[in-house]
Write an enzyme that holds these catalytic residues in place. Structure first.
Site, short mmCIF file in Angstrom:
data_model
loop_
_atom_site.label_atom_id
_atom_site.label_comp_id
_atom_site.label_asym_id
_atom_site.label_seq_id
_atom_site.Cartn_x
_atom_site.Cartn_y
_atom_site.Cartn_z
N PRO A 223 -4.00 -21.96 5.54
CA PRO A 223 -3.25 -20.71 5.36
C PRO A 223 -1.84 -20.99 4.86
O PRO A 223 -1.33 -22.12 4.94
CB PRO A 223 -3.24 -20.11 6.78
CG PRO A 223 -4.31 -20.83 7.53
CD PRO A 223 -4.42 -22.19 6.93
N PRO A 224 -1.16 -19.99 4.33
CA PRO A 224 0.22 -20.18 3.89
C PRO A 224 1.13 -20.57 5.04
O PRO A 224 1.00 -20.09 6.16
CB PRO A 224 0.60 -18.79 3.32
CG PRO A 224 -0.69 -18.13 3.00
CD PRO A 224 -1.67 -18.64 4.02
N GLY A 227 2.19 -26.13 5.96
CA GLY A 227 2.78 -27.43 5.65
C GLY A 227 2.02 -28.27 4.65
O GLY A 227 2.12 -29.50 4.68
N THR A 229 2.41 -28.44 1.27
CA THR A 229 3.36 -29.07 0.36
C THR A 229 4.22 -30.09 1.08
O THR A 229 4.57 -31.13 0.52
CB THR A 229 4.25 -27.99 -0.30
OG1 THR A 229 3.41 -27.01 -0.93
CG2 THR A 229 5.16 -28.60 -1.34
N GLU A 445 3.69 5.20 23.52
CA GLU A 445 3.71 3.79 23.92
C GLU A 445 3.25 3.62 25.36
O GLU A 445 2.60 2.63 25.70
CB GLU A 445 5.12 3.22 23.74
CG GLU A 445 5.69 3.34 22.34
CD GLU A 445 4.77 2.77 21.29
OE1 GLU A 445 4.04 1.80 21.57
OE2 GLU A 445 4.76 3.31 20.17
N HIS A 448 -0.51 3.42 25.36
CA HIS A 448 -0.98 2.07 25.04
C HIS A 448 -0.82 1.14 26.25
O HIS A 448 -1.72 0.33 26.55
CB HIS A 448 -0.16 1.50 23.87
CG HIS A 448 -0.52 2.08 22.53
ND1 HIS A 448 -1.79 2.06 22.04
CD2 HIS A 448 0.25 2.67 21.59
CE1 HIS A 448 -1.80 2.62 20.83
NE2 HIS A 448 -0.57 3.01 20.54
N ASP A 522 -3.20 3.60 14.03
CA ASP A 522 -4.12 3.24 15.11
C ASP A 522 -5.56 3.56 14.72
O ASP A 522 -6.47 2.75 14.92
CB ASP A 522 -3.77 4.01 16.38
CG ASP A 522 -2.57 3.40 17.09
OD1 ASP A 522 -2.30 2.21 16.86
OD2 ASP A 522 -1.92 4.11 17.86
#
Length: 693
Positions: A223-224, A227, A229, A445, A448, A522
């Protein structure tokens, strides 16, 4: 790194110095010549004393017997001398004159001169080569000077105008700052794979005695920000051999054949410096699938890829040249590029685990003054799913925040604040909200939070806030207790319940007619999660373990242009019905949970309206029915890992529309909660959720 490079550079410097001295000497002589020409032209007109007179004036002077001698030049020009000096025009004391004759070889004029006893002569004009040369010399010297300047610029720039098809690869010099494996943390297996290649370059007999050969290519996949490079730079610092580096986009040009020419030139340079390493970053820019998608079989990119395939494993061998490449999209690379013989090894550089994150944080914290209360292991447990680049950014943000607060050292509270900023976005405390919207956000909130606290399978709730961050008006996020590489059906269904908690809370407290568009994100995430639950993960009893609709291929990435229908109408209807059933069940579970814990919902919402942010300790006290302590500054609460559950809130621009009395459209908010709590995706595990971000 390369022992042959200093000698070559020194030779180049010596030649360049000789050329510079020669150029300076030549420029001095040019300057002297130009000065001589200038003085000649300046002094020349003063030496000429003959005055030009008309033919009538000449006849008058002859009649006055004032002409002493006359010289006919080619019969059309007469030069002579007066007996007595005259004043002609603005010139005085003129004794020599020149006249252009209207009639060539006039016998009457000759007779008049003879009658007055004038000395008459005739001669032919001779070309003045020296004068012509001097008149053209400045222009010639100017042309020579311009040519020398152009020639010298071509030498300095390496004749770039004539090297359009040459490779743009950079050969790392010996004075380049080195990065070693000691500067790379969190990628132990990848370092071992690359260390073996470095040992092969340093001592090939150790491996060749048993029949082993040097790998031709190594592909770094991950993934980007993990490390890749940085590992390549560490290989350059450890190998001690010539190291060429360039980007995949350097091959791509609008002119046909340039990319293939640069590939050939790159490998020719590699052969000249063998054994050496060639690193191509973002190789997917040139190595995508051939013969598919919108591109034809004759475009520039495919010709470049064909030449790269031939150079890596074609008719001629490239012994001693190792190709090291990096990409985060191995799925779009051409199969011929990935086969053994070209890329013999694929090194996976994945997101770091707990131990890897500790090592990465230690590397970055070495450059920062740290307070005694900073525990690297605690920070690492609170940042699951973060890549090496994310951790470096976290440490940098903590240092900047400490500097803004005029602190001498970076403490744990500063790092926790920086972590919230990196993961959730910067706080927007200056944003003004109406009290009605603020109260709606608090109950959203709180919904949640209650579902996360009371639903088995949810991760522990870490923090709830109604302070706008990024594009969200409020956030409720959970923390997994440890790194997770797979999820269960119970955890997925619990996550769906928590996702719908905000919408259900609005409906129960304010009524169906006052439900806002804040739950749009959501609903979008819950629907996507439920569809994957049914069609990709095989968790639905009605559908079974069957992959449905795996035809989401992007044509621009080298996939098929025409999409085939792989699902029947009946199966598609069954999938839609199953998705709706799962979402309806999650919605009803959220309603039941909030109805049974209405007092807790009101308590959390009122606390949010008062304090704006509640941490895990505050939530524990509210669940136990205990009063919250007086608000004060205290050390930041630590955690065992971080994975954000973004509450569905409208975007900032949508909130502005609502404030004007309109209907705001729900927009993006915090990171996808399930993406942050889902396992890291491994090669071949396409059916698992997305990795932690």
């Amino acid at each position: 790194m390369n022992q042959g490079m200093p000698e070559r550079n020194g030779k180049k410097g010596k030649d360049g110095g000789g050329m510079g001295r020669l150029s300076r000497t030549f420029s001095l002589w040019i300057l002297i010549a130009l000065m001589l020409v200038f003085f000649y032209q300046l002094m020349g007109p003063q030496q000429q004393s003959a005055a030009e007179i008309s033919y009538s004036q000449l006849l008058e002077q002859i009649e006055s017997n004032n002409v002493a001698e006359a010289v006919f030049i080619d019969g059309v020009r007469l030069e002579g001398r007066f007996r007595e000096k005259l004043t002609i025009g603005n010139r005085s004391e003129v004794d020599r004159f020149v006249t252009v004759l209207p009639v060539a070889n006039s016998e009457s004029l000759v007779a008049k001169l003879a009658e007055r006893r004038v000395d008459v002569r005739a001669k032919e004009s001779k070309p003045n080569w020296w004068g012509a040369i001097l008149s053209w010399l400045p222009a010639l010297l100017l042309m020579v000077g311009v040519w020398l300047v152009i020639f010298r610029q071509m030498q300095v720039s390496g004749s770039k105008a004539f090297q359009f098809g040459k490779s743009k690869a950079k050969l790392l010099a010996g004075d380049t700052p080195k990065v070693t494996f000691a500067d790379v943390a969190g990628a132990t297996e990848a370092k071992l794979e690359l260390q073996e290649i470095i040992e092969f370059l340093k001592d090939p007999q150790k491996f060749q005695r048993l029949g082993g050969r040097l790998p031709k290519g190594v592909l770094l996949v991950g993934p980007p920000g993990t490390g890749k490079t940085l590992l390549a730079r560490a290989v350059a610092g450890e190998a001690g051999r010539p190291f060429f580096q360039m980007s995949g986009s350097d091959f791509v040009e609008m002119f046909v054949g340039v990319g293939a020419s640069r590939v050939r030139d790159l490998f020719e340079q590699g052969k000249a410096h063998a054994p050496c390493i060639i690193f191509i970053d973002e190789i997917d820019a040139v190595g995508r699938h051939r013969g598919a998608g919108l591109g034809g079989g004759h475009d520039e990119r495919e010709q470049t890829l064909n030449q790269l395939l031939v150079e890596m494993d074609g008719f001629e061998a490239n012994d001693g040249v190792i190709l090291l490449a990096a990409t985060n999209r191995p799925d779009v690379l051409d199969p011929a590029l990935l086969r053994p013989g070209r890329f013999d090894r694929q090194v996976v550089v994945d997101l770091p685990d707990l131990r890897g994150r500790e090592e990465i944080l230690k590397v970055h914290l070495r450059r920062v003054p740290v307070a005694p209360d900073v525990d690297v292991s605690v920070i690492a447990r609170g940042t699951p799913g973060m890549s090496g680049a994310d951790l470096a950014n976290l440490v940098n943000e903590a240092a900047l925040l400490a500097a803004r607060q005029n602190l001498d050292k970076v403490d744990l509270a500063t790092i926790e604040a920086a972590k919230d900023k990196v993961m959730l976005g910067a706080e927007r405390k200056s944003m003004v909200m109406r009290e009605e919207e603020r109260r709606n956000t608090a109950y959203h909130e709180a919904g949640h939070a209650v579902c996360a606290l009371k639903t088995p399978g949810c991760d522990p709730l870490h923090k709830v806030t109604i302070v706008p961050r990024g594009r969200a008006l409020g956030l409720a996020f959970t923390l997994p207790e440890e790194d997770r590489y797979s999820v269960t059906r119970q955890q997925i269904e619990a996550n769906l319940v928590m996702t719908y908690g905000g919408r259900v809370a609005e409906e129960l407290v304010f009524g169906r007619d006052r439900v806002t568009t804040g739950a749009a994100s959501d609903i979008q995430k819950a629907t996507s999660l439920a569809r994957r639950y049914v069609s990709q993960w095989g968790l639905s009893d009605a559908i079974g373990p069957i992959l449905i609709g795996d035809n989401e291929q992007e044509v621009f990435l080298g996939r098929e242009l025409a999409h085939r229908r792989e699902v029947s109408e009946k199966t598609a209807q069954l999938v839609d019905a199953e998705v709706k059933r799962i979402l309806d069940e999650a919605y009803e579970r959220a309603r039941k949970t909030l109805t049974e814990n209405m007092d807790l919902l009101h308590a959390i919402a009122e606390a949010l309206l008062e304090r704006e942010t509640l941490d895990s300790e505050d939530l524990r006290l509210l669940v136990a029915g205990q009063p919250l302590p007086a608000r004060q500054e205290r050390p930041a609460t630590t955690a065992n890992g971080a994975a954000a559950e973004g509450a569905a809130e409208p975007a900032a621009e949508a909130a502005g529309v609502v404030a004007d009395g309109g209907v705001g459209q729900g927009a993006a908010e915090a990171e996808d909660a399930w993406s942050t709590a889902a396992p890291a995706q491994r090669p071949g595990d396409e059916g698992e959720p997305d990795p932690v971000h």
